[in-house]
Design a protein around this motif. Structure first.
Motif, PDB file in Angstrom:
ATOM      1  N   TYR A   1      11.795 -14.617  -7.197  1.00  0.00           N
ATOM      2  CA  TYR A   1      12.239 -13.690  -8.275  1.00  0.00           C
ATOM      3  C   TYR A   1      10.597 -13.169  -9.110  1.00  0.00           C
ATOM      4  N   LEU A   2       9.676 -14.381  -8.692  1.00  0.00           N
ATOM      5  CA  LEU A   2       8.215 -13.998  -9.361  1.00  0.00           C
ATOM      6  C   LEU A   2       7.809 -13.097  -8.848  1.00  0.00           C
ATOM      7  N   GLY A   3       7.892 -12.207  -7.529  1.00  0.00           N
ATOM      8  CA  GLY A   3       7.344 -10.736  -6.783  1.00  0.00           C
ATOM      9  C   GLY A   3       6.003 -11.330  -6.277  1.00  0.00           C
ATOM     10  N   THR A   4       6.600 -12.989  -5.519  1.00  0.00           N
ATOM     11  CA  THR A   4       5.132 -13.412  -4.471  1.00  0.00           C
ATOM     12  C   THR A   4       5.579 -13.203  -3.027  1.00  0.00           C
ATOM     13  N   HIS A   5       7.326 -12.626  -3.201  1.00  0.00           N
ATOM     14  CA  HIS A   5       7.290 -13.251  -1.615  1.00  0.00           C
ATOM     15  C   HIS A   5       8.850 -11.766  -1.266  1.00  0.00           C
ATOM     16  N   TRP A   6       8.566 -10.944   0.181  1.00  0.00           N
ATOM     17  CA  TRP A   6       9.180 -10.754   0.625  1.00  0.00           C
ATOM     18  C   TRP A   6      10.771 -11.218   0.342  1.00  0.00           C
ATOM     19  N   LEU A   7      11.632 -10.561   0.260  1.00  0.00           N
ATOM     20  CA  LEU A   7      12.986 -11.673   0.901  1.00  0.00           C
ATOM     21  C   LEU A   7      12.926 -11.551   1.863  1.00  0.00           C
ATOM     22  N   SER A   8      12.674 -11.035   3.368  1.00  0.00           N
ATOM     23  CA  SER A   8      12.436 -11.550   4.804  1.00  0.00           C
ATOM     24  C   SER A   8      11.615 -12.667   5.021  1.00  0.00           C
ATOM     25  N   ASP A   9      10.808 -12.586   4.039  1.00  0.00           N
ATOM     26  CA  ASP A   9       9.541 -13.492   4.575  1.00  0.00           C
ATOM     27  C   ASP A   9      10.479 -14.981   4.061  1.00  0.00           C
TER      28      ASP A   9
ATOM     29  N   THR B   1       0.672  -1.499   0.038  1.00  0.00           N
ATOM     30  CA  THR B   1      -0.170  -0.104  -0.287  1.00  0.00           C
ATOM     31  C   THR B   1       0.888   1.227   0.063  1.00  0.00           C
ATOM     32  N   SER B   2       1.682   1.264   0.395  1.00  0.00           N
ATOM     33  CA  SER B   2       2.907   2.180   0.331  1.00  0.00           C
ATOM     34  C   SER B   2       4.170   2.666   0.686  1.00  0.00           C
ATOM     35  N   VAL B   3       5.430   2.789   0.355  1.00  0.00           N
ATOM     36  CA  VAL B   3       6.259   2.621  -0.407  1.00  0.00           C
ATOM     37  C   VAL B   3       7.823   2.953   1.067  1.00  0.00           C
ATOM     38  N   GLY B   4       7.902   1.142   1.644  1.00  0.00           N
ATOM     39  CA  GLY B   4       8.730   1.853   2.301  1.00  0.00           C
ATOM     40  C   GLY B   4       8.492   1.411   4.392  1.00  0.00           C
ATOM     41  N   SER B   5       6.966   0.716   4.016  1.00  0.00           N
ATOM     42  CA  SER B   5       6.734   0.698   4.943  1.00  0.00           C
ATOM     43  C   SER B   5       6.768  -1.357   4.957  1.00  0.00           C
ATOM     44  N   ASN B   6       6.394  -1.381   6.625  1.00  0.00           N
ATOM     45  CA  ASN B   6       6.596  -3.361   6.537  1.00  0.00           C
ATOM     46  C   ASN B   6       5.262  -3.792   5.804  1.00  0.00           C
ATOM     47  N   GLU B   7       3.853  -3.040   5.658  1.00  0.00           N
ATOM     48  CA  GLU B   7       3.274  -3.539   5.561  1.00  0.00           C
ATOM     49  C   GLU B   7       2.212  -4.909   6.284  1.00  0.00           C
ATOM     50  N   MET B   8       2.771  -4.584   8.138  1.00  0.00           N
ATOM     51  CA  MET B   8       2.430  -5.642   8.591  1.00  0.00           C
ATOM     52  C   MET B   8       0.486  -5.485   8.862  1.00  0.00           C
ATOM     53  N   TRP B   9       0.300  -6.135   9.944  1.00  0.00           N
ATOM     54  CA  TRP B   9      -1.070  -5.657  10.201  1.00  0.00           C
ATOM     55  C   TRP B   9      -2.127  -5.937   9.214  1.00  0.00           C
ATOM     56  N   LEU B  10      -2.092  -5.549   7.776  1.00  0.00           N
ATOM     57  CA  LEU B  10      -3.017  -5.218   7.161  1.00  0.00           C
ATOM     58  C   LEU B  10      -3.882  -6.944   6.992  1.00  0.00           C
ATOM     59  N   GLY B  11      -3.951  -7.857   7.252  1.00  0.00           N
ATOM     60  CA  GLY B  11      -4.907  -8.793   6.688  1.00  0.00           C
ATOM     61  C   GLY B  11      -3.464  -9.756   5.592  1.00  0.00           C
ATOM     62  N   GLY B  12      -2.629  -9.743   5.742  1.00  0.00           N
ATOM     63  CA  GLY B  12      -2.144 -10.734   3.894  1.00  0.00           C
ATOM     64  C   GLY B  12      -1.596 -11.658   5.203  1.00  0.00           C
ATOM     65  N   ASP B  13      -1.366 -13.034   4.257  1.00  0.00           N
ATOM     66  CA  ASP B  13      -0.272 -13.978   4.722  1.00  0.00           C
ATOM     67  C   ASP B  13       0.515 -14.753   3.801  1.00  0.00           C
ATOM     68  N   ILE B  14       1.645 -13.550   4.441  1.00  0.00           N
ATOM     69  CA  ILE B  14       2.835 -14.278   3.392  1.00  0.00           C
ATOM     70  C   ILE B  14       3.652 -14.028   4.065  1.00  0.00           C
ATOM     71  N   PHE B  15       3.836 -14.006   6.056  1.00  0.00           N
ATOM     72  CA  PHE B  15       4.687 -13.384   6.753  1.00  0.00           C
ATOM     73  C   PHE B  15       5.019 -14.647   7.029  1.00  0.00           C
ATOM     74  N   PRO B  16       5.902 -15.295   7.741  1.00  0.00           N
ATOM     75  CA  PRO B  16       6.693 -16.158   6.563  1.00  0.00           C
ATOM     76  C   PRO B  16       6.409 -16.928   5.372  1.00  0.00           C
TER      77      PRO B  16
END
Length: 342
Positions: A205-213, A146-161
């Motif tokens: 590579y496919l852009g589905t996960h962050w590197l930290s994920d 949603t916003s550049v530079g944010s950690n995108e935490m607690w926004l309803g996603g399910d990719i971490f880890p």
């Protein structure tokens, strides 16, 4: 008439497992050694550090955004088709089927349910731990940021880890965990490390996960593999319970099968013989039915009434030599004399 019960497929499987009730001597069960405990504690601390670095939006989050803006799938588009298939090695459904087929064959050969039960326990731990972490932290992926530079935490996603990465570590690492020799364990550990590393980088590579994920997915999968020796007693009790249920089910089926009806016993019939007092009876055993049939004459005697020797006609193989004489008188008798008149 008693017939043999036809064995079902489940009966044949358990019969195969019963051929060797003891676990083979060359199979060693990993124990929670001090070295493993140290590795588990170190990996757990690394896991917590990655989570904390993302929560505080540290340099790791900035690295995530830099990799996302680099767009690797646009830099090397020629390998995109291959990596689309390669990432399947981290999907839970296909990999679980492949590994379960291999471990099922191992269970058949080694006459034990431990490989399949260990796989089931590891997948259960994977779903509980990784799934709980995904839901609790709720991070959005690169495509939904949603916003550049944010950690995108607690926004309803399910990719971490990363679930693909953690699943690749567990499903391919379980082969090394269950290896029967140290050499096989080393080779399978290297193979699982290469596969899980490739799957994690492919998701980046496919852009589905962050590197930290991906980094947290590697740590999550490794924690499950390191913690499996704590669950070995539970796996052994589960295996024993399954065989106890099998034995009870067999006994129930044997008790439900109809038994052959016993033959009726011959009861002696009391008869009163002629001339005995009315109050006294002697038991007489009934003769079998076959004994009441008329006895067949011997083979050398012709049936019917027998003639005396004087009445028989001498017979030779060619027949009687004496011509028939109608006026022949039987020996011992005299012909009647005619009575003369006058």
């Amino acid at each position: 008439m008693r017939t043999e019960r036809k064995l079902t497929r489940l009966d044949r499987v358990f019969a195969r497992l019963d051929r060797e009730p003891e676990r083979p001597a060359h199979i060693d069960v990993p124990r929670m050694s001090r070295h493993r405990v140290v590795l588990f504690a170190s990996t757990l601390a690394f896991y917590a550090a990655i989570v904390w670095a993302v929560v505080i939006t540290s340099w790791l989050v900035r690295l995530d955004w830099q990799v996302m803006f680099f767009r690797p799938y646009q830099q090397w588009p020629e390998i995109h088709a291959f990596l689309d298939y390669y990432v399947v090695l981290g999907q839970r459904g296909p990999t679980a089927v492949m590994i379960a087929a291999w471990l099922g064959w191992r269970s058949w050969r080694q006459h034990t349910l431990r490989p399949l039960l260990t796989l089931g326990a590891s997948l259960l731990l994977l779903n509980l731990t990784v799934g709980a972490a995904k839901i609790s932290m709720g991070r959005l992926g690169p495509h939904y940021a949603t916003s550049v530079g944010s950690n995108e935490m607690w926004l309803g996603g399910d990719i971490f880890p990363s679930g693909h990465t953690a699943n690749a570590v567990v499903t391919w690492g379980i082969l090394a965990y269950l290896a029967s020799t140290p050499r096989a364990r080393r080779w399978l550990s290297a193979l699982s490390a290469v596969v899980s590393l490739g799957v994690g980088l492919t998701t980046v590579y496919l852009g589905t996960h962050w590197l930290s994920d991906v980094v947290l997915g590697w740590a999550a999968g490794l924690l499950i593999l390191l913690a499996l020796p704590w669950f070995e007693p539970l796996i052994a009790r589960a295996e024993s319970g399954i065989f106890d249920l099998r034995d009870a089910w067999r006994d129930r089926r044997r008790g439900a099968s109809p038994a052959p009806a016993p033959a009726p016993a011959e009861v002696p019939v009391p008869l009163t013989p002629i001339g005995s007092p009315a109050g006294e009876q002697e038991p007489v055993v009934r003769e079998p039915v076959a004994a009441s049939r008329p006895a067949r004459p011997p083979g050398h005697m012709a049936p019917g009434p027998h003639l005396s020797r004087s009445e028989r006609t001498p017979v030779t193989p060619l027949g009687s030599r004496r011509p028939p004489q109608s006026d022949r008188v039987t020996r011992g008798t005299q012909p009647a004399r005619p009575l003369a008149g006058g």
